[in-house]
Design a protein around this motif. Structure first.
Motif, PDB file in Angstrom:
ATOM      1  N   GLN A 126       0.695  -1.137  -0.057  1.00 54.71           N
ATOM      2  CA  GLN A 126       0.135   0.026  -0.093  1.00 54.71           C
ATOM      3  C   GLN A 126       0.947   1.172   0.055  1.00 54.71           C
ATOM      4  OE1 GLN A 126      -3.209  -0.299  -0.229  1.00 54.71           O
ATOM      5  NE2 GLN A 126      -3.165  -2.429  -0.273  1.00 54.71           N
ATOM      6  N   VAL A 127       0.434   2.426  -0.608  1.00 52.40           N
ATOM      7  CA  VAL A 127       1.141   3.434  -0.605  1.00 52.40           C
ATOM      8  C   VAL A 127       0.464   4.319   0.296  1.00 52.40           C
ATOM      9  CG1 VAL A 127       2.105   5.569  -1.892  1.00 52.40           C
ATOM     10  CG2 VAL A 127       1.950   2.961  -3.014  1.00 52.40           C
ATOM     11  N   ASP A 128       1.086   5.242   1.124  1.00 51.49           N
ATOM     12  CA  ASP A 128       0.700   6.189   1.898  1.00 51.49           C
ATOM     13  C   ASP A 128      -0.358   6.973   1.274  1.00 51.49           C
ATOM     14  OD1 ASP A 128       0.587   7.315   4.840  1.00 51.49           O
ATOM     15  OD2 ASP A 128       0.921   9.070   3.392  1.00 51.49           O
ATOM     16  N   ALA A 129      -1.642   7.126   1.448  1.00 51.50           N
ATOM     17  CA  ALA A 129      -2.885   7.699   1.018  1.00 51.50           C
ATOM     18  C   ALA A 129      -2.370   9.332   0.958  1.00 51.50           C
ATOM     19  CB  ALA A 129      -3.947   7.539   1.691  1.00 51.50           C
ATOM     20  N   SER A 130      -1.870   9.903   1.843  1.00 54.12           N
ATOM     21  CA  SER A 130      -1.781  11.199   2.190  1.00 54.12           C
ATOM     22  C   SER A 130      -0.575  11.836   1.276  1.00 54.12           C
ATOM     23  CB  SER A 130      -1.446  12.021   3.581  1.00 54.12           C
ATOM     24  OG  SER A 130      -0.271  11.229   3.970  1.00 54.12           O
ATOM     25  N   LEU A 131       0.464  10.531   0.946  1.00 58.04           N
ATOM     26  CA  LEU A 131       1.462  10.990   0.135  1.00 58.04           C
ATOM     27  C   LEU A 131       1.035  11.067  -1.505  1.00 58.04           C
ATOM     28  CD1 LEU A 131       4.670  11.358   0.061  1.00 58.04           C
ATOM     29  CD2 LEU A 131       4.653   8.780   0.065  1.00 58.04           C
ATOM     30  N   VAL A 132       0.227  10.013  -1.601  1.00 56.24           N
ATOM     31  CA  VAL A 132      -0.369  10.024  -3.281  1.00 56.24           C
ATOM     32  C   VAL A 132      -1.191  11.437  -3.322  1.00 56.24           C
ATOM     33  CG1 VAL A 132      -2.032   8.689  -4.541  1.00 56.24           C
ATOM     34  CG2 VAL A 132      -0.712   7.564  -2.877  1.00 56.24           C
ATOM     35  N   ASP A 133      -2.118  11.784  -2.368  1.00 54.68           N
ATOM     36  CA  ASP A 133      -2.821  12.570  -2.578  1.00 54.68           C
ATOM     37  C   ASP A 133      -1.976  14.486  -2.795  1.00 54.68           C
ATOM     38  OD1 ASP A 133      -5.077  11.396  -2.173  1.00 54.68           O
ATOM     39  OD2 ASP A 133      -5.560  12.130  -0.121  1.00 54.68           O
ATOM     40  N   ARG A 134      -0.769  14.110  -2.054  1.00 59.29           N
ATOM     41  CA  ARG A 134      -0.145  15.370  -2.113  1.00 59.29           C
ATOM     42  C   ARG A 134       0.578  15.309  -3.503  1.00 59.29           C
ATOM     43  NH1 ARG A 134       5.007  15.606   1.285  1.00 59.29           N
ATOM     44  NH2 ARG A 134       4.138  13.857   2.290  1.00 59.29           N
ATOM     45  N   VAL A 135       0.992  14.492  -3.995  1.00 58.31           N
ATOM     46  CA  VAL A 135       2.028  14.173  -5.073  1.00 58.31           C
ATOM     47  C   VAL A 135       0.869  14.629  -6.249  1.00 58.31           C
ATOM     48  CG1 VAL A 135       3.086  12.779  -6.884  1.00 58.31           C
ATOM     49  CG2 VAL A 135       3.797  12.849  -4.220  1.00 58.31           C
TER      50      VAL A 135
END
Ligand SMILES: O=C(O)c1cccc(C(=O)CC[C@H]2O[C@@H](n3cnc4c(=O)[nH]cnc43)[C@H](O)[C@@H]2O)c1
Length: 234
Positions: A126-135
């Motif tokens: 899983q990829v950290d959701a907040s990281l995905v949102d930020r990028v």
């Protein structure tokens, strides 16, 4: 793009070892991808961009080697990839919310059975959701076309419509396919580090049509994406 290349011997200077801070490691499969990322980063010295070689094994081995010699706060698998029809167009970007080893399992008369189903471990990171949102937010703000979804890691590039349909059914929401993400992710995970996978779409997943691959266009999009990465990751 010349894909017939050996992985770089990871070289980590002693000054780098003394700077644990916020450092990002970007692993690409081939040098054309590394060069595109480097052009976009404008020589940001807080990011190391290295070539791991093509495929999940080369990616895992070479990422693990680098992580054994230097400290990083984030590991990124970056490069070109195939887009699933209706999910990611050629020339767009995909940020993985999940990195899936899509062909790691066994074939049975009833169909494919993953390692997870066999009870031998997990095929998903899983990829950290907040990281995905930020990028994703930063890429959209830079007016770059981006989708998020599972990015599949395969050892064989999909070359038929039947295989593409089967993979899409195996991993609901499958958005892109490439060959290194899971290897990089496993090496990062083993060191307790977060991971990100970003793919610039060069071709559609489906019947093999080499003439339709848009590698230059994808590398240009990868460069553009990289120019916003250091702002958002560091
Ligand atoms: O089939 C060909 O003739 C051909 C020509 C150029 C490159 C290839 C590759 O197999 C490239 C693999 C390389 O690129 C990534 N990639 C790009 N698109 C895909 C895809 O649809 N499925 C899997 N991998 C893809 C991959 O991560 C490798 O690093 C073939």
């Amino acid at each position: 793009m010349n894909l017939d290349q050996k992985a770089e011997k990871p070289h980590v200077s002693s000054s780098r070892r003394r700077q644990p801070g916020m450092r990002v490691l970007v692993m690409t499969a081939v040098s054309a991808e590394r060069d595109a990322v480097l052009r976009g980063l404008h020589s940001d010295t807080r990011v190391d961009v290295l070539v791991a070689g093509v495929g999940p094994v080369a990616a895992a081995v070479n990422t693990a080697k680098v992580l054994a010699t230097a400290e990083y706060s984030l590991v990124v698998s970056a490069g070109i990839g195939g887009g699933f029809p209706g999910r990611a167009e050629v020339g767009s970007l995909v940020v993985a919310n999940e990195i899936v080893a899509a062909d790691l399992g066994v074939e049975t008369p009833e169909g494919f059975c993953s390692l997870d189903e066999l009870g031998f471990g997990s095929t998903r990171v899983q990829v950290d959701a907040s990281l995905v949102d930020r990028v994703t937010g930063a890429l959209l703000a830079a007016k770059l076309p981006v989708n998020t979804g599972p990015v599949l890691t395969v050892s064989t590039v999909t070359g038929t419509a039947t295989s593409a349909t089967e993979l899409a059914a195996r991993v609901p929401g499958a958005t892109a396919e490439a060959m290194e993400g899971y290897g990089v992710a496993l090496a990062a995970h083993d060191c307790g580090l977060p991971v990100l996978e970003i793919r610039a779409i060069s071709n559609m997943v489906g019947p093999r049509d080499r003439a339709a691959w848009r590698i230059k266009e994808a590398l240009d999009v990868l460069e553009a994406a990289s120019s916003v990465l250091s702002e958002v990751l560091l």
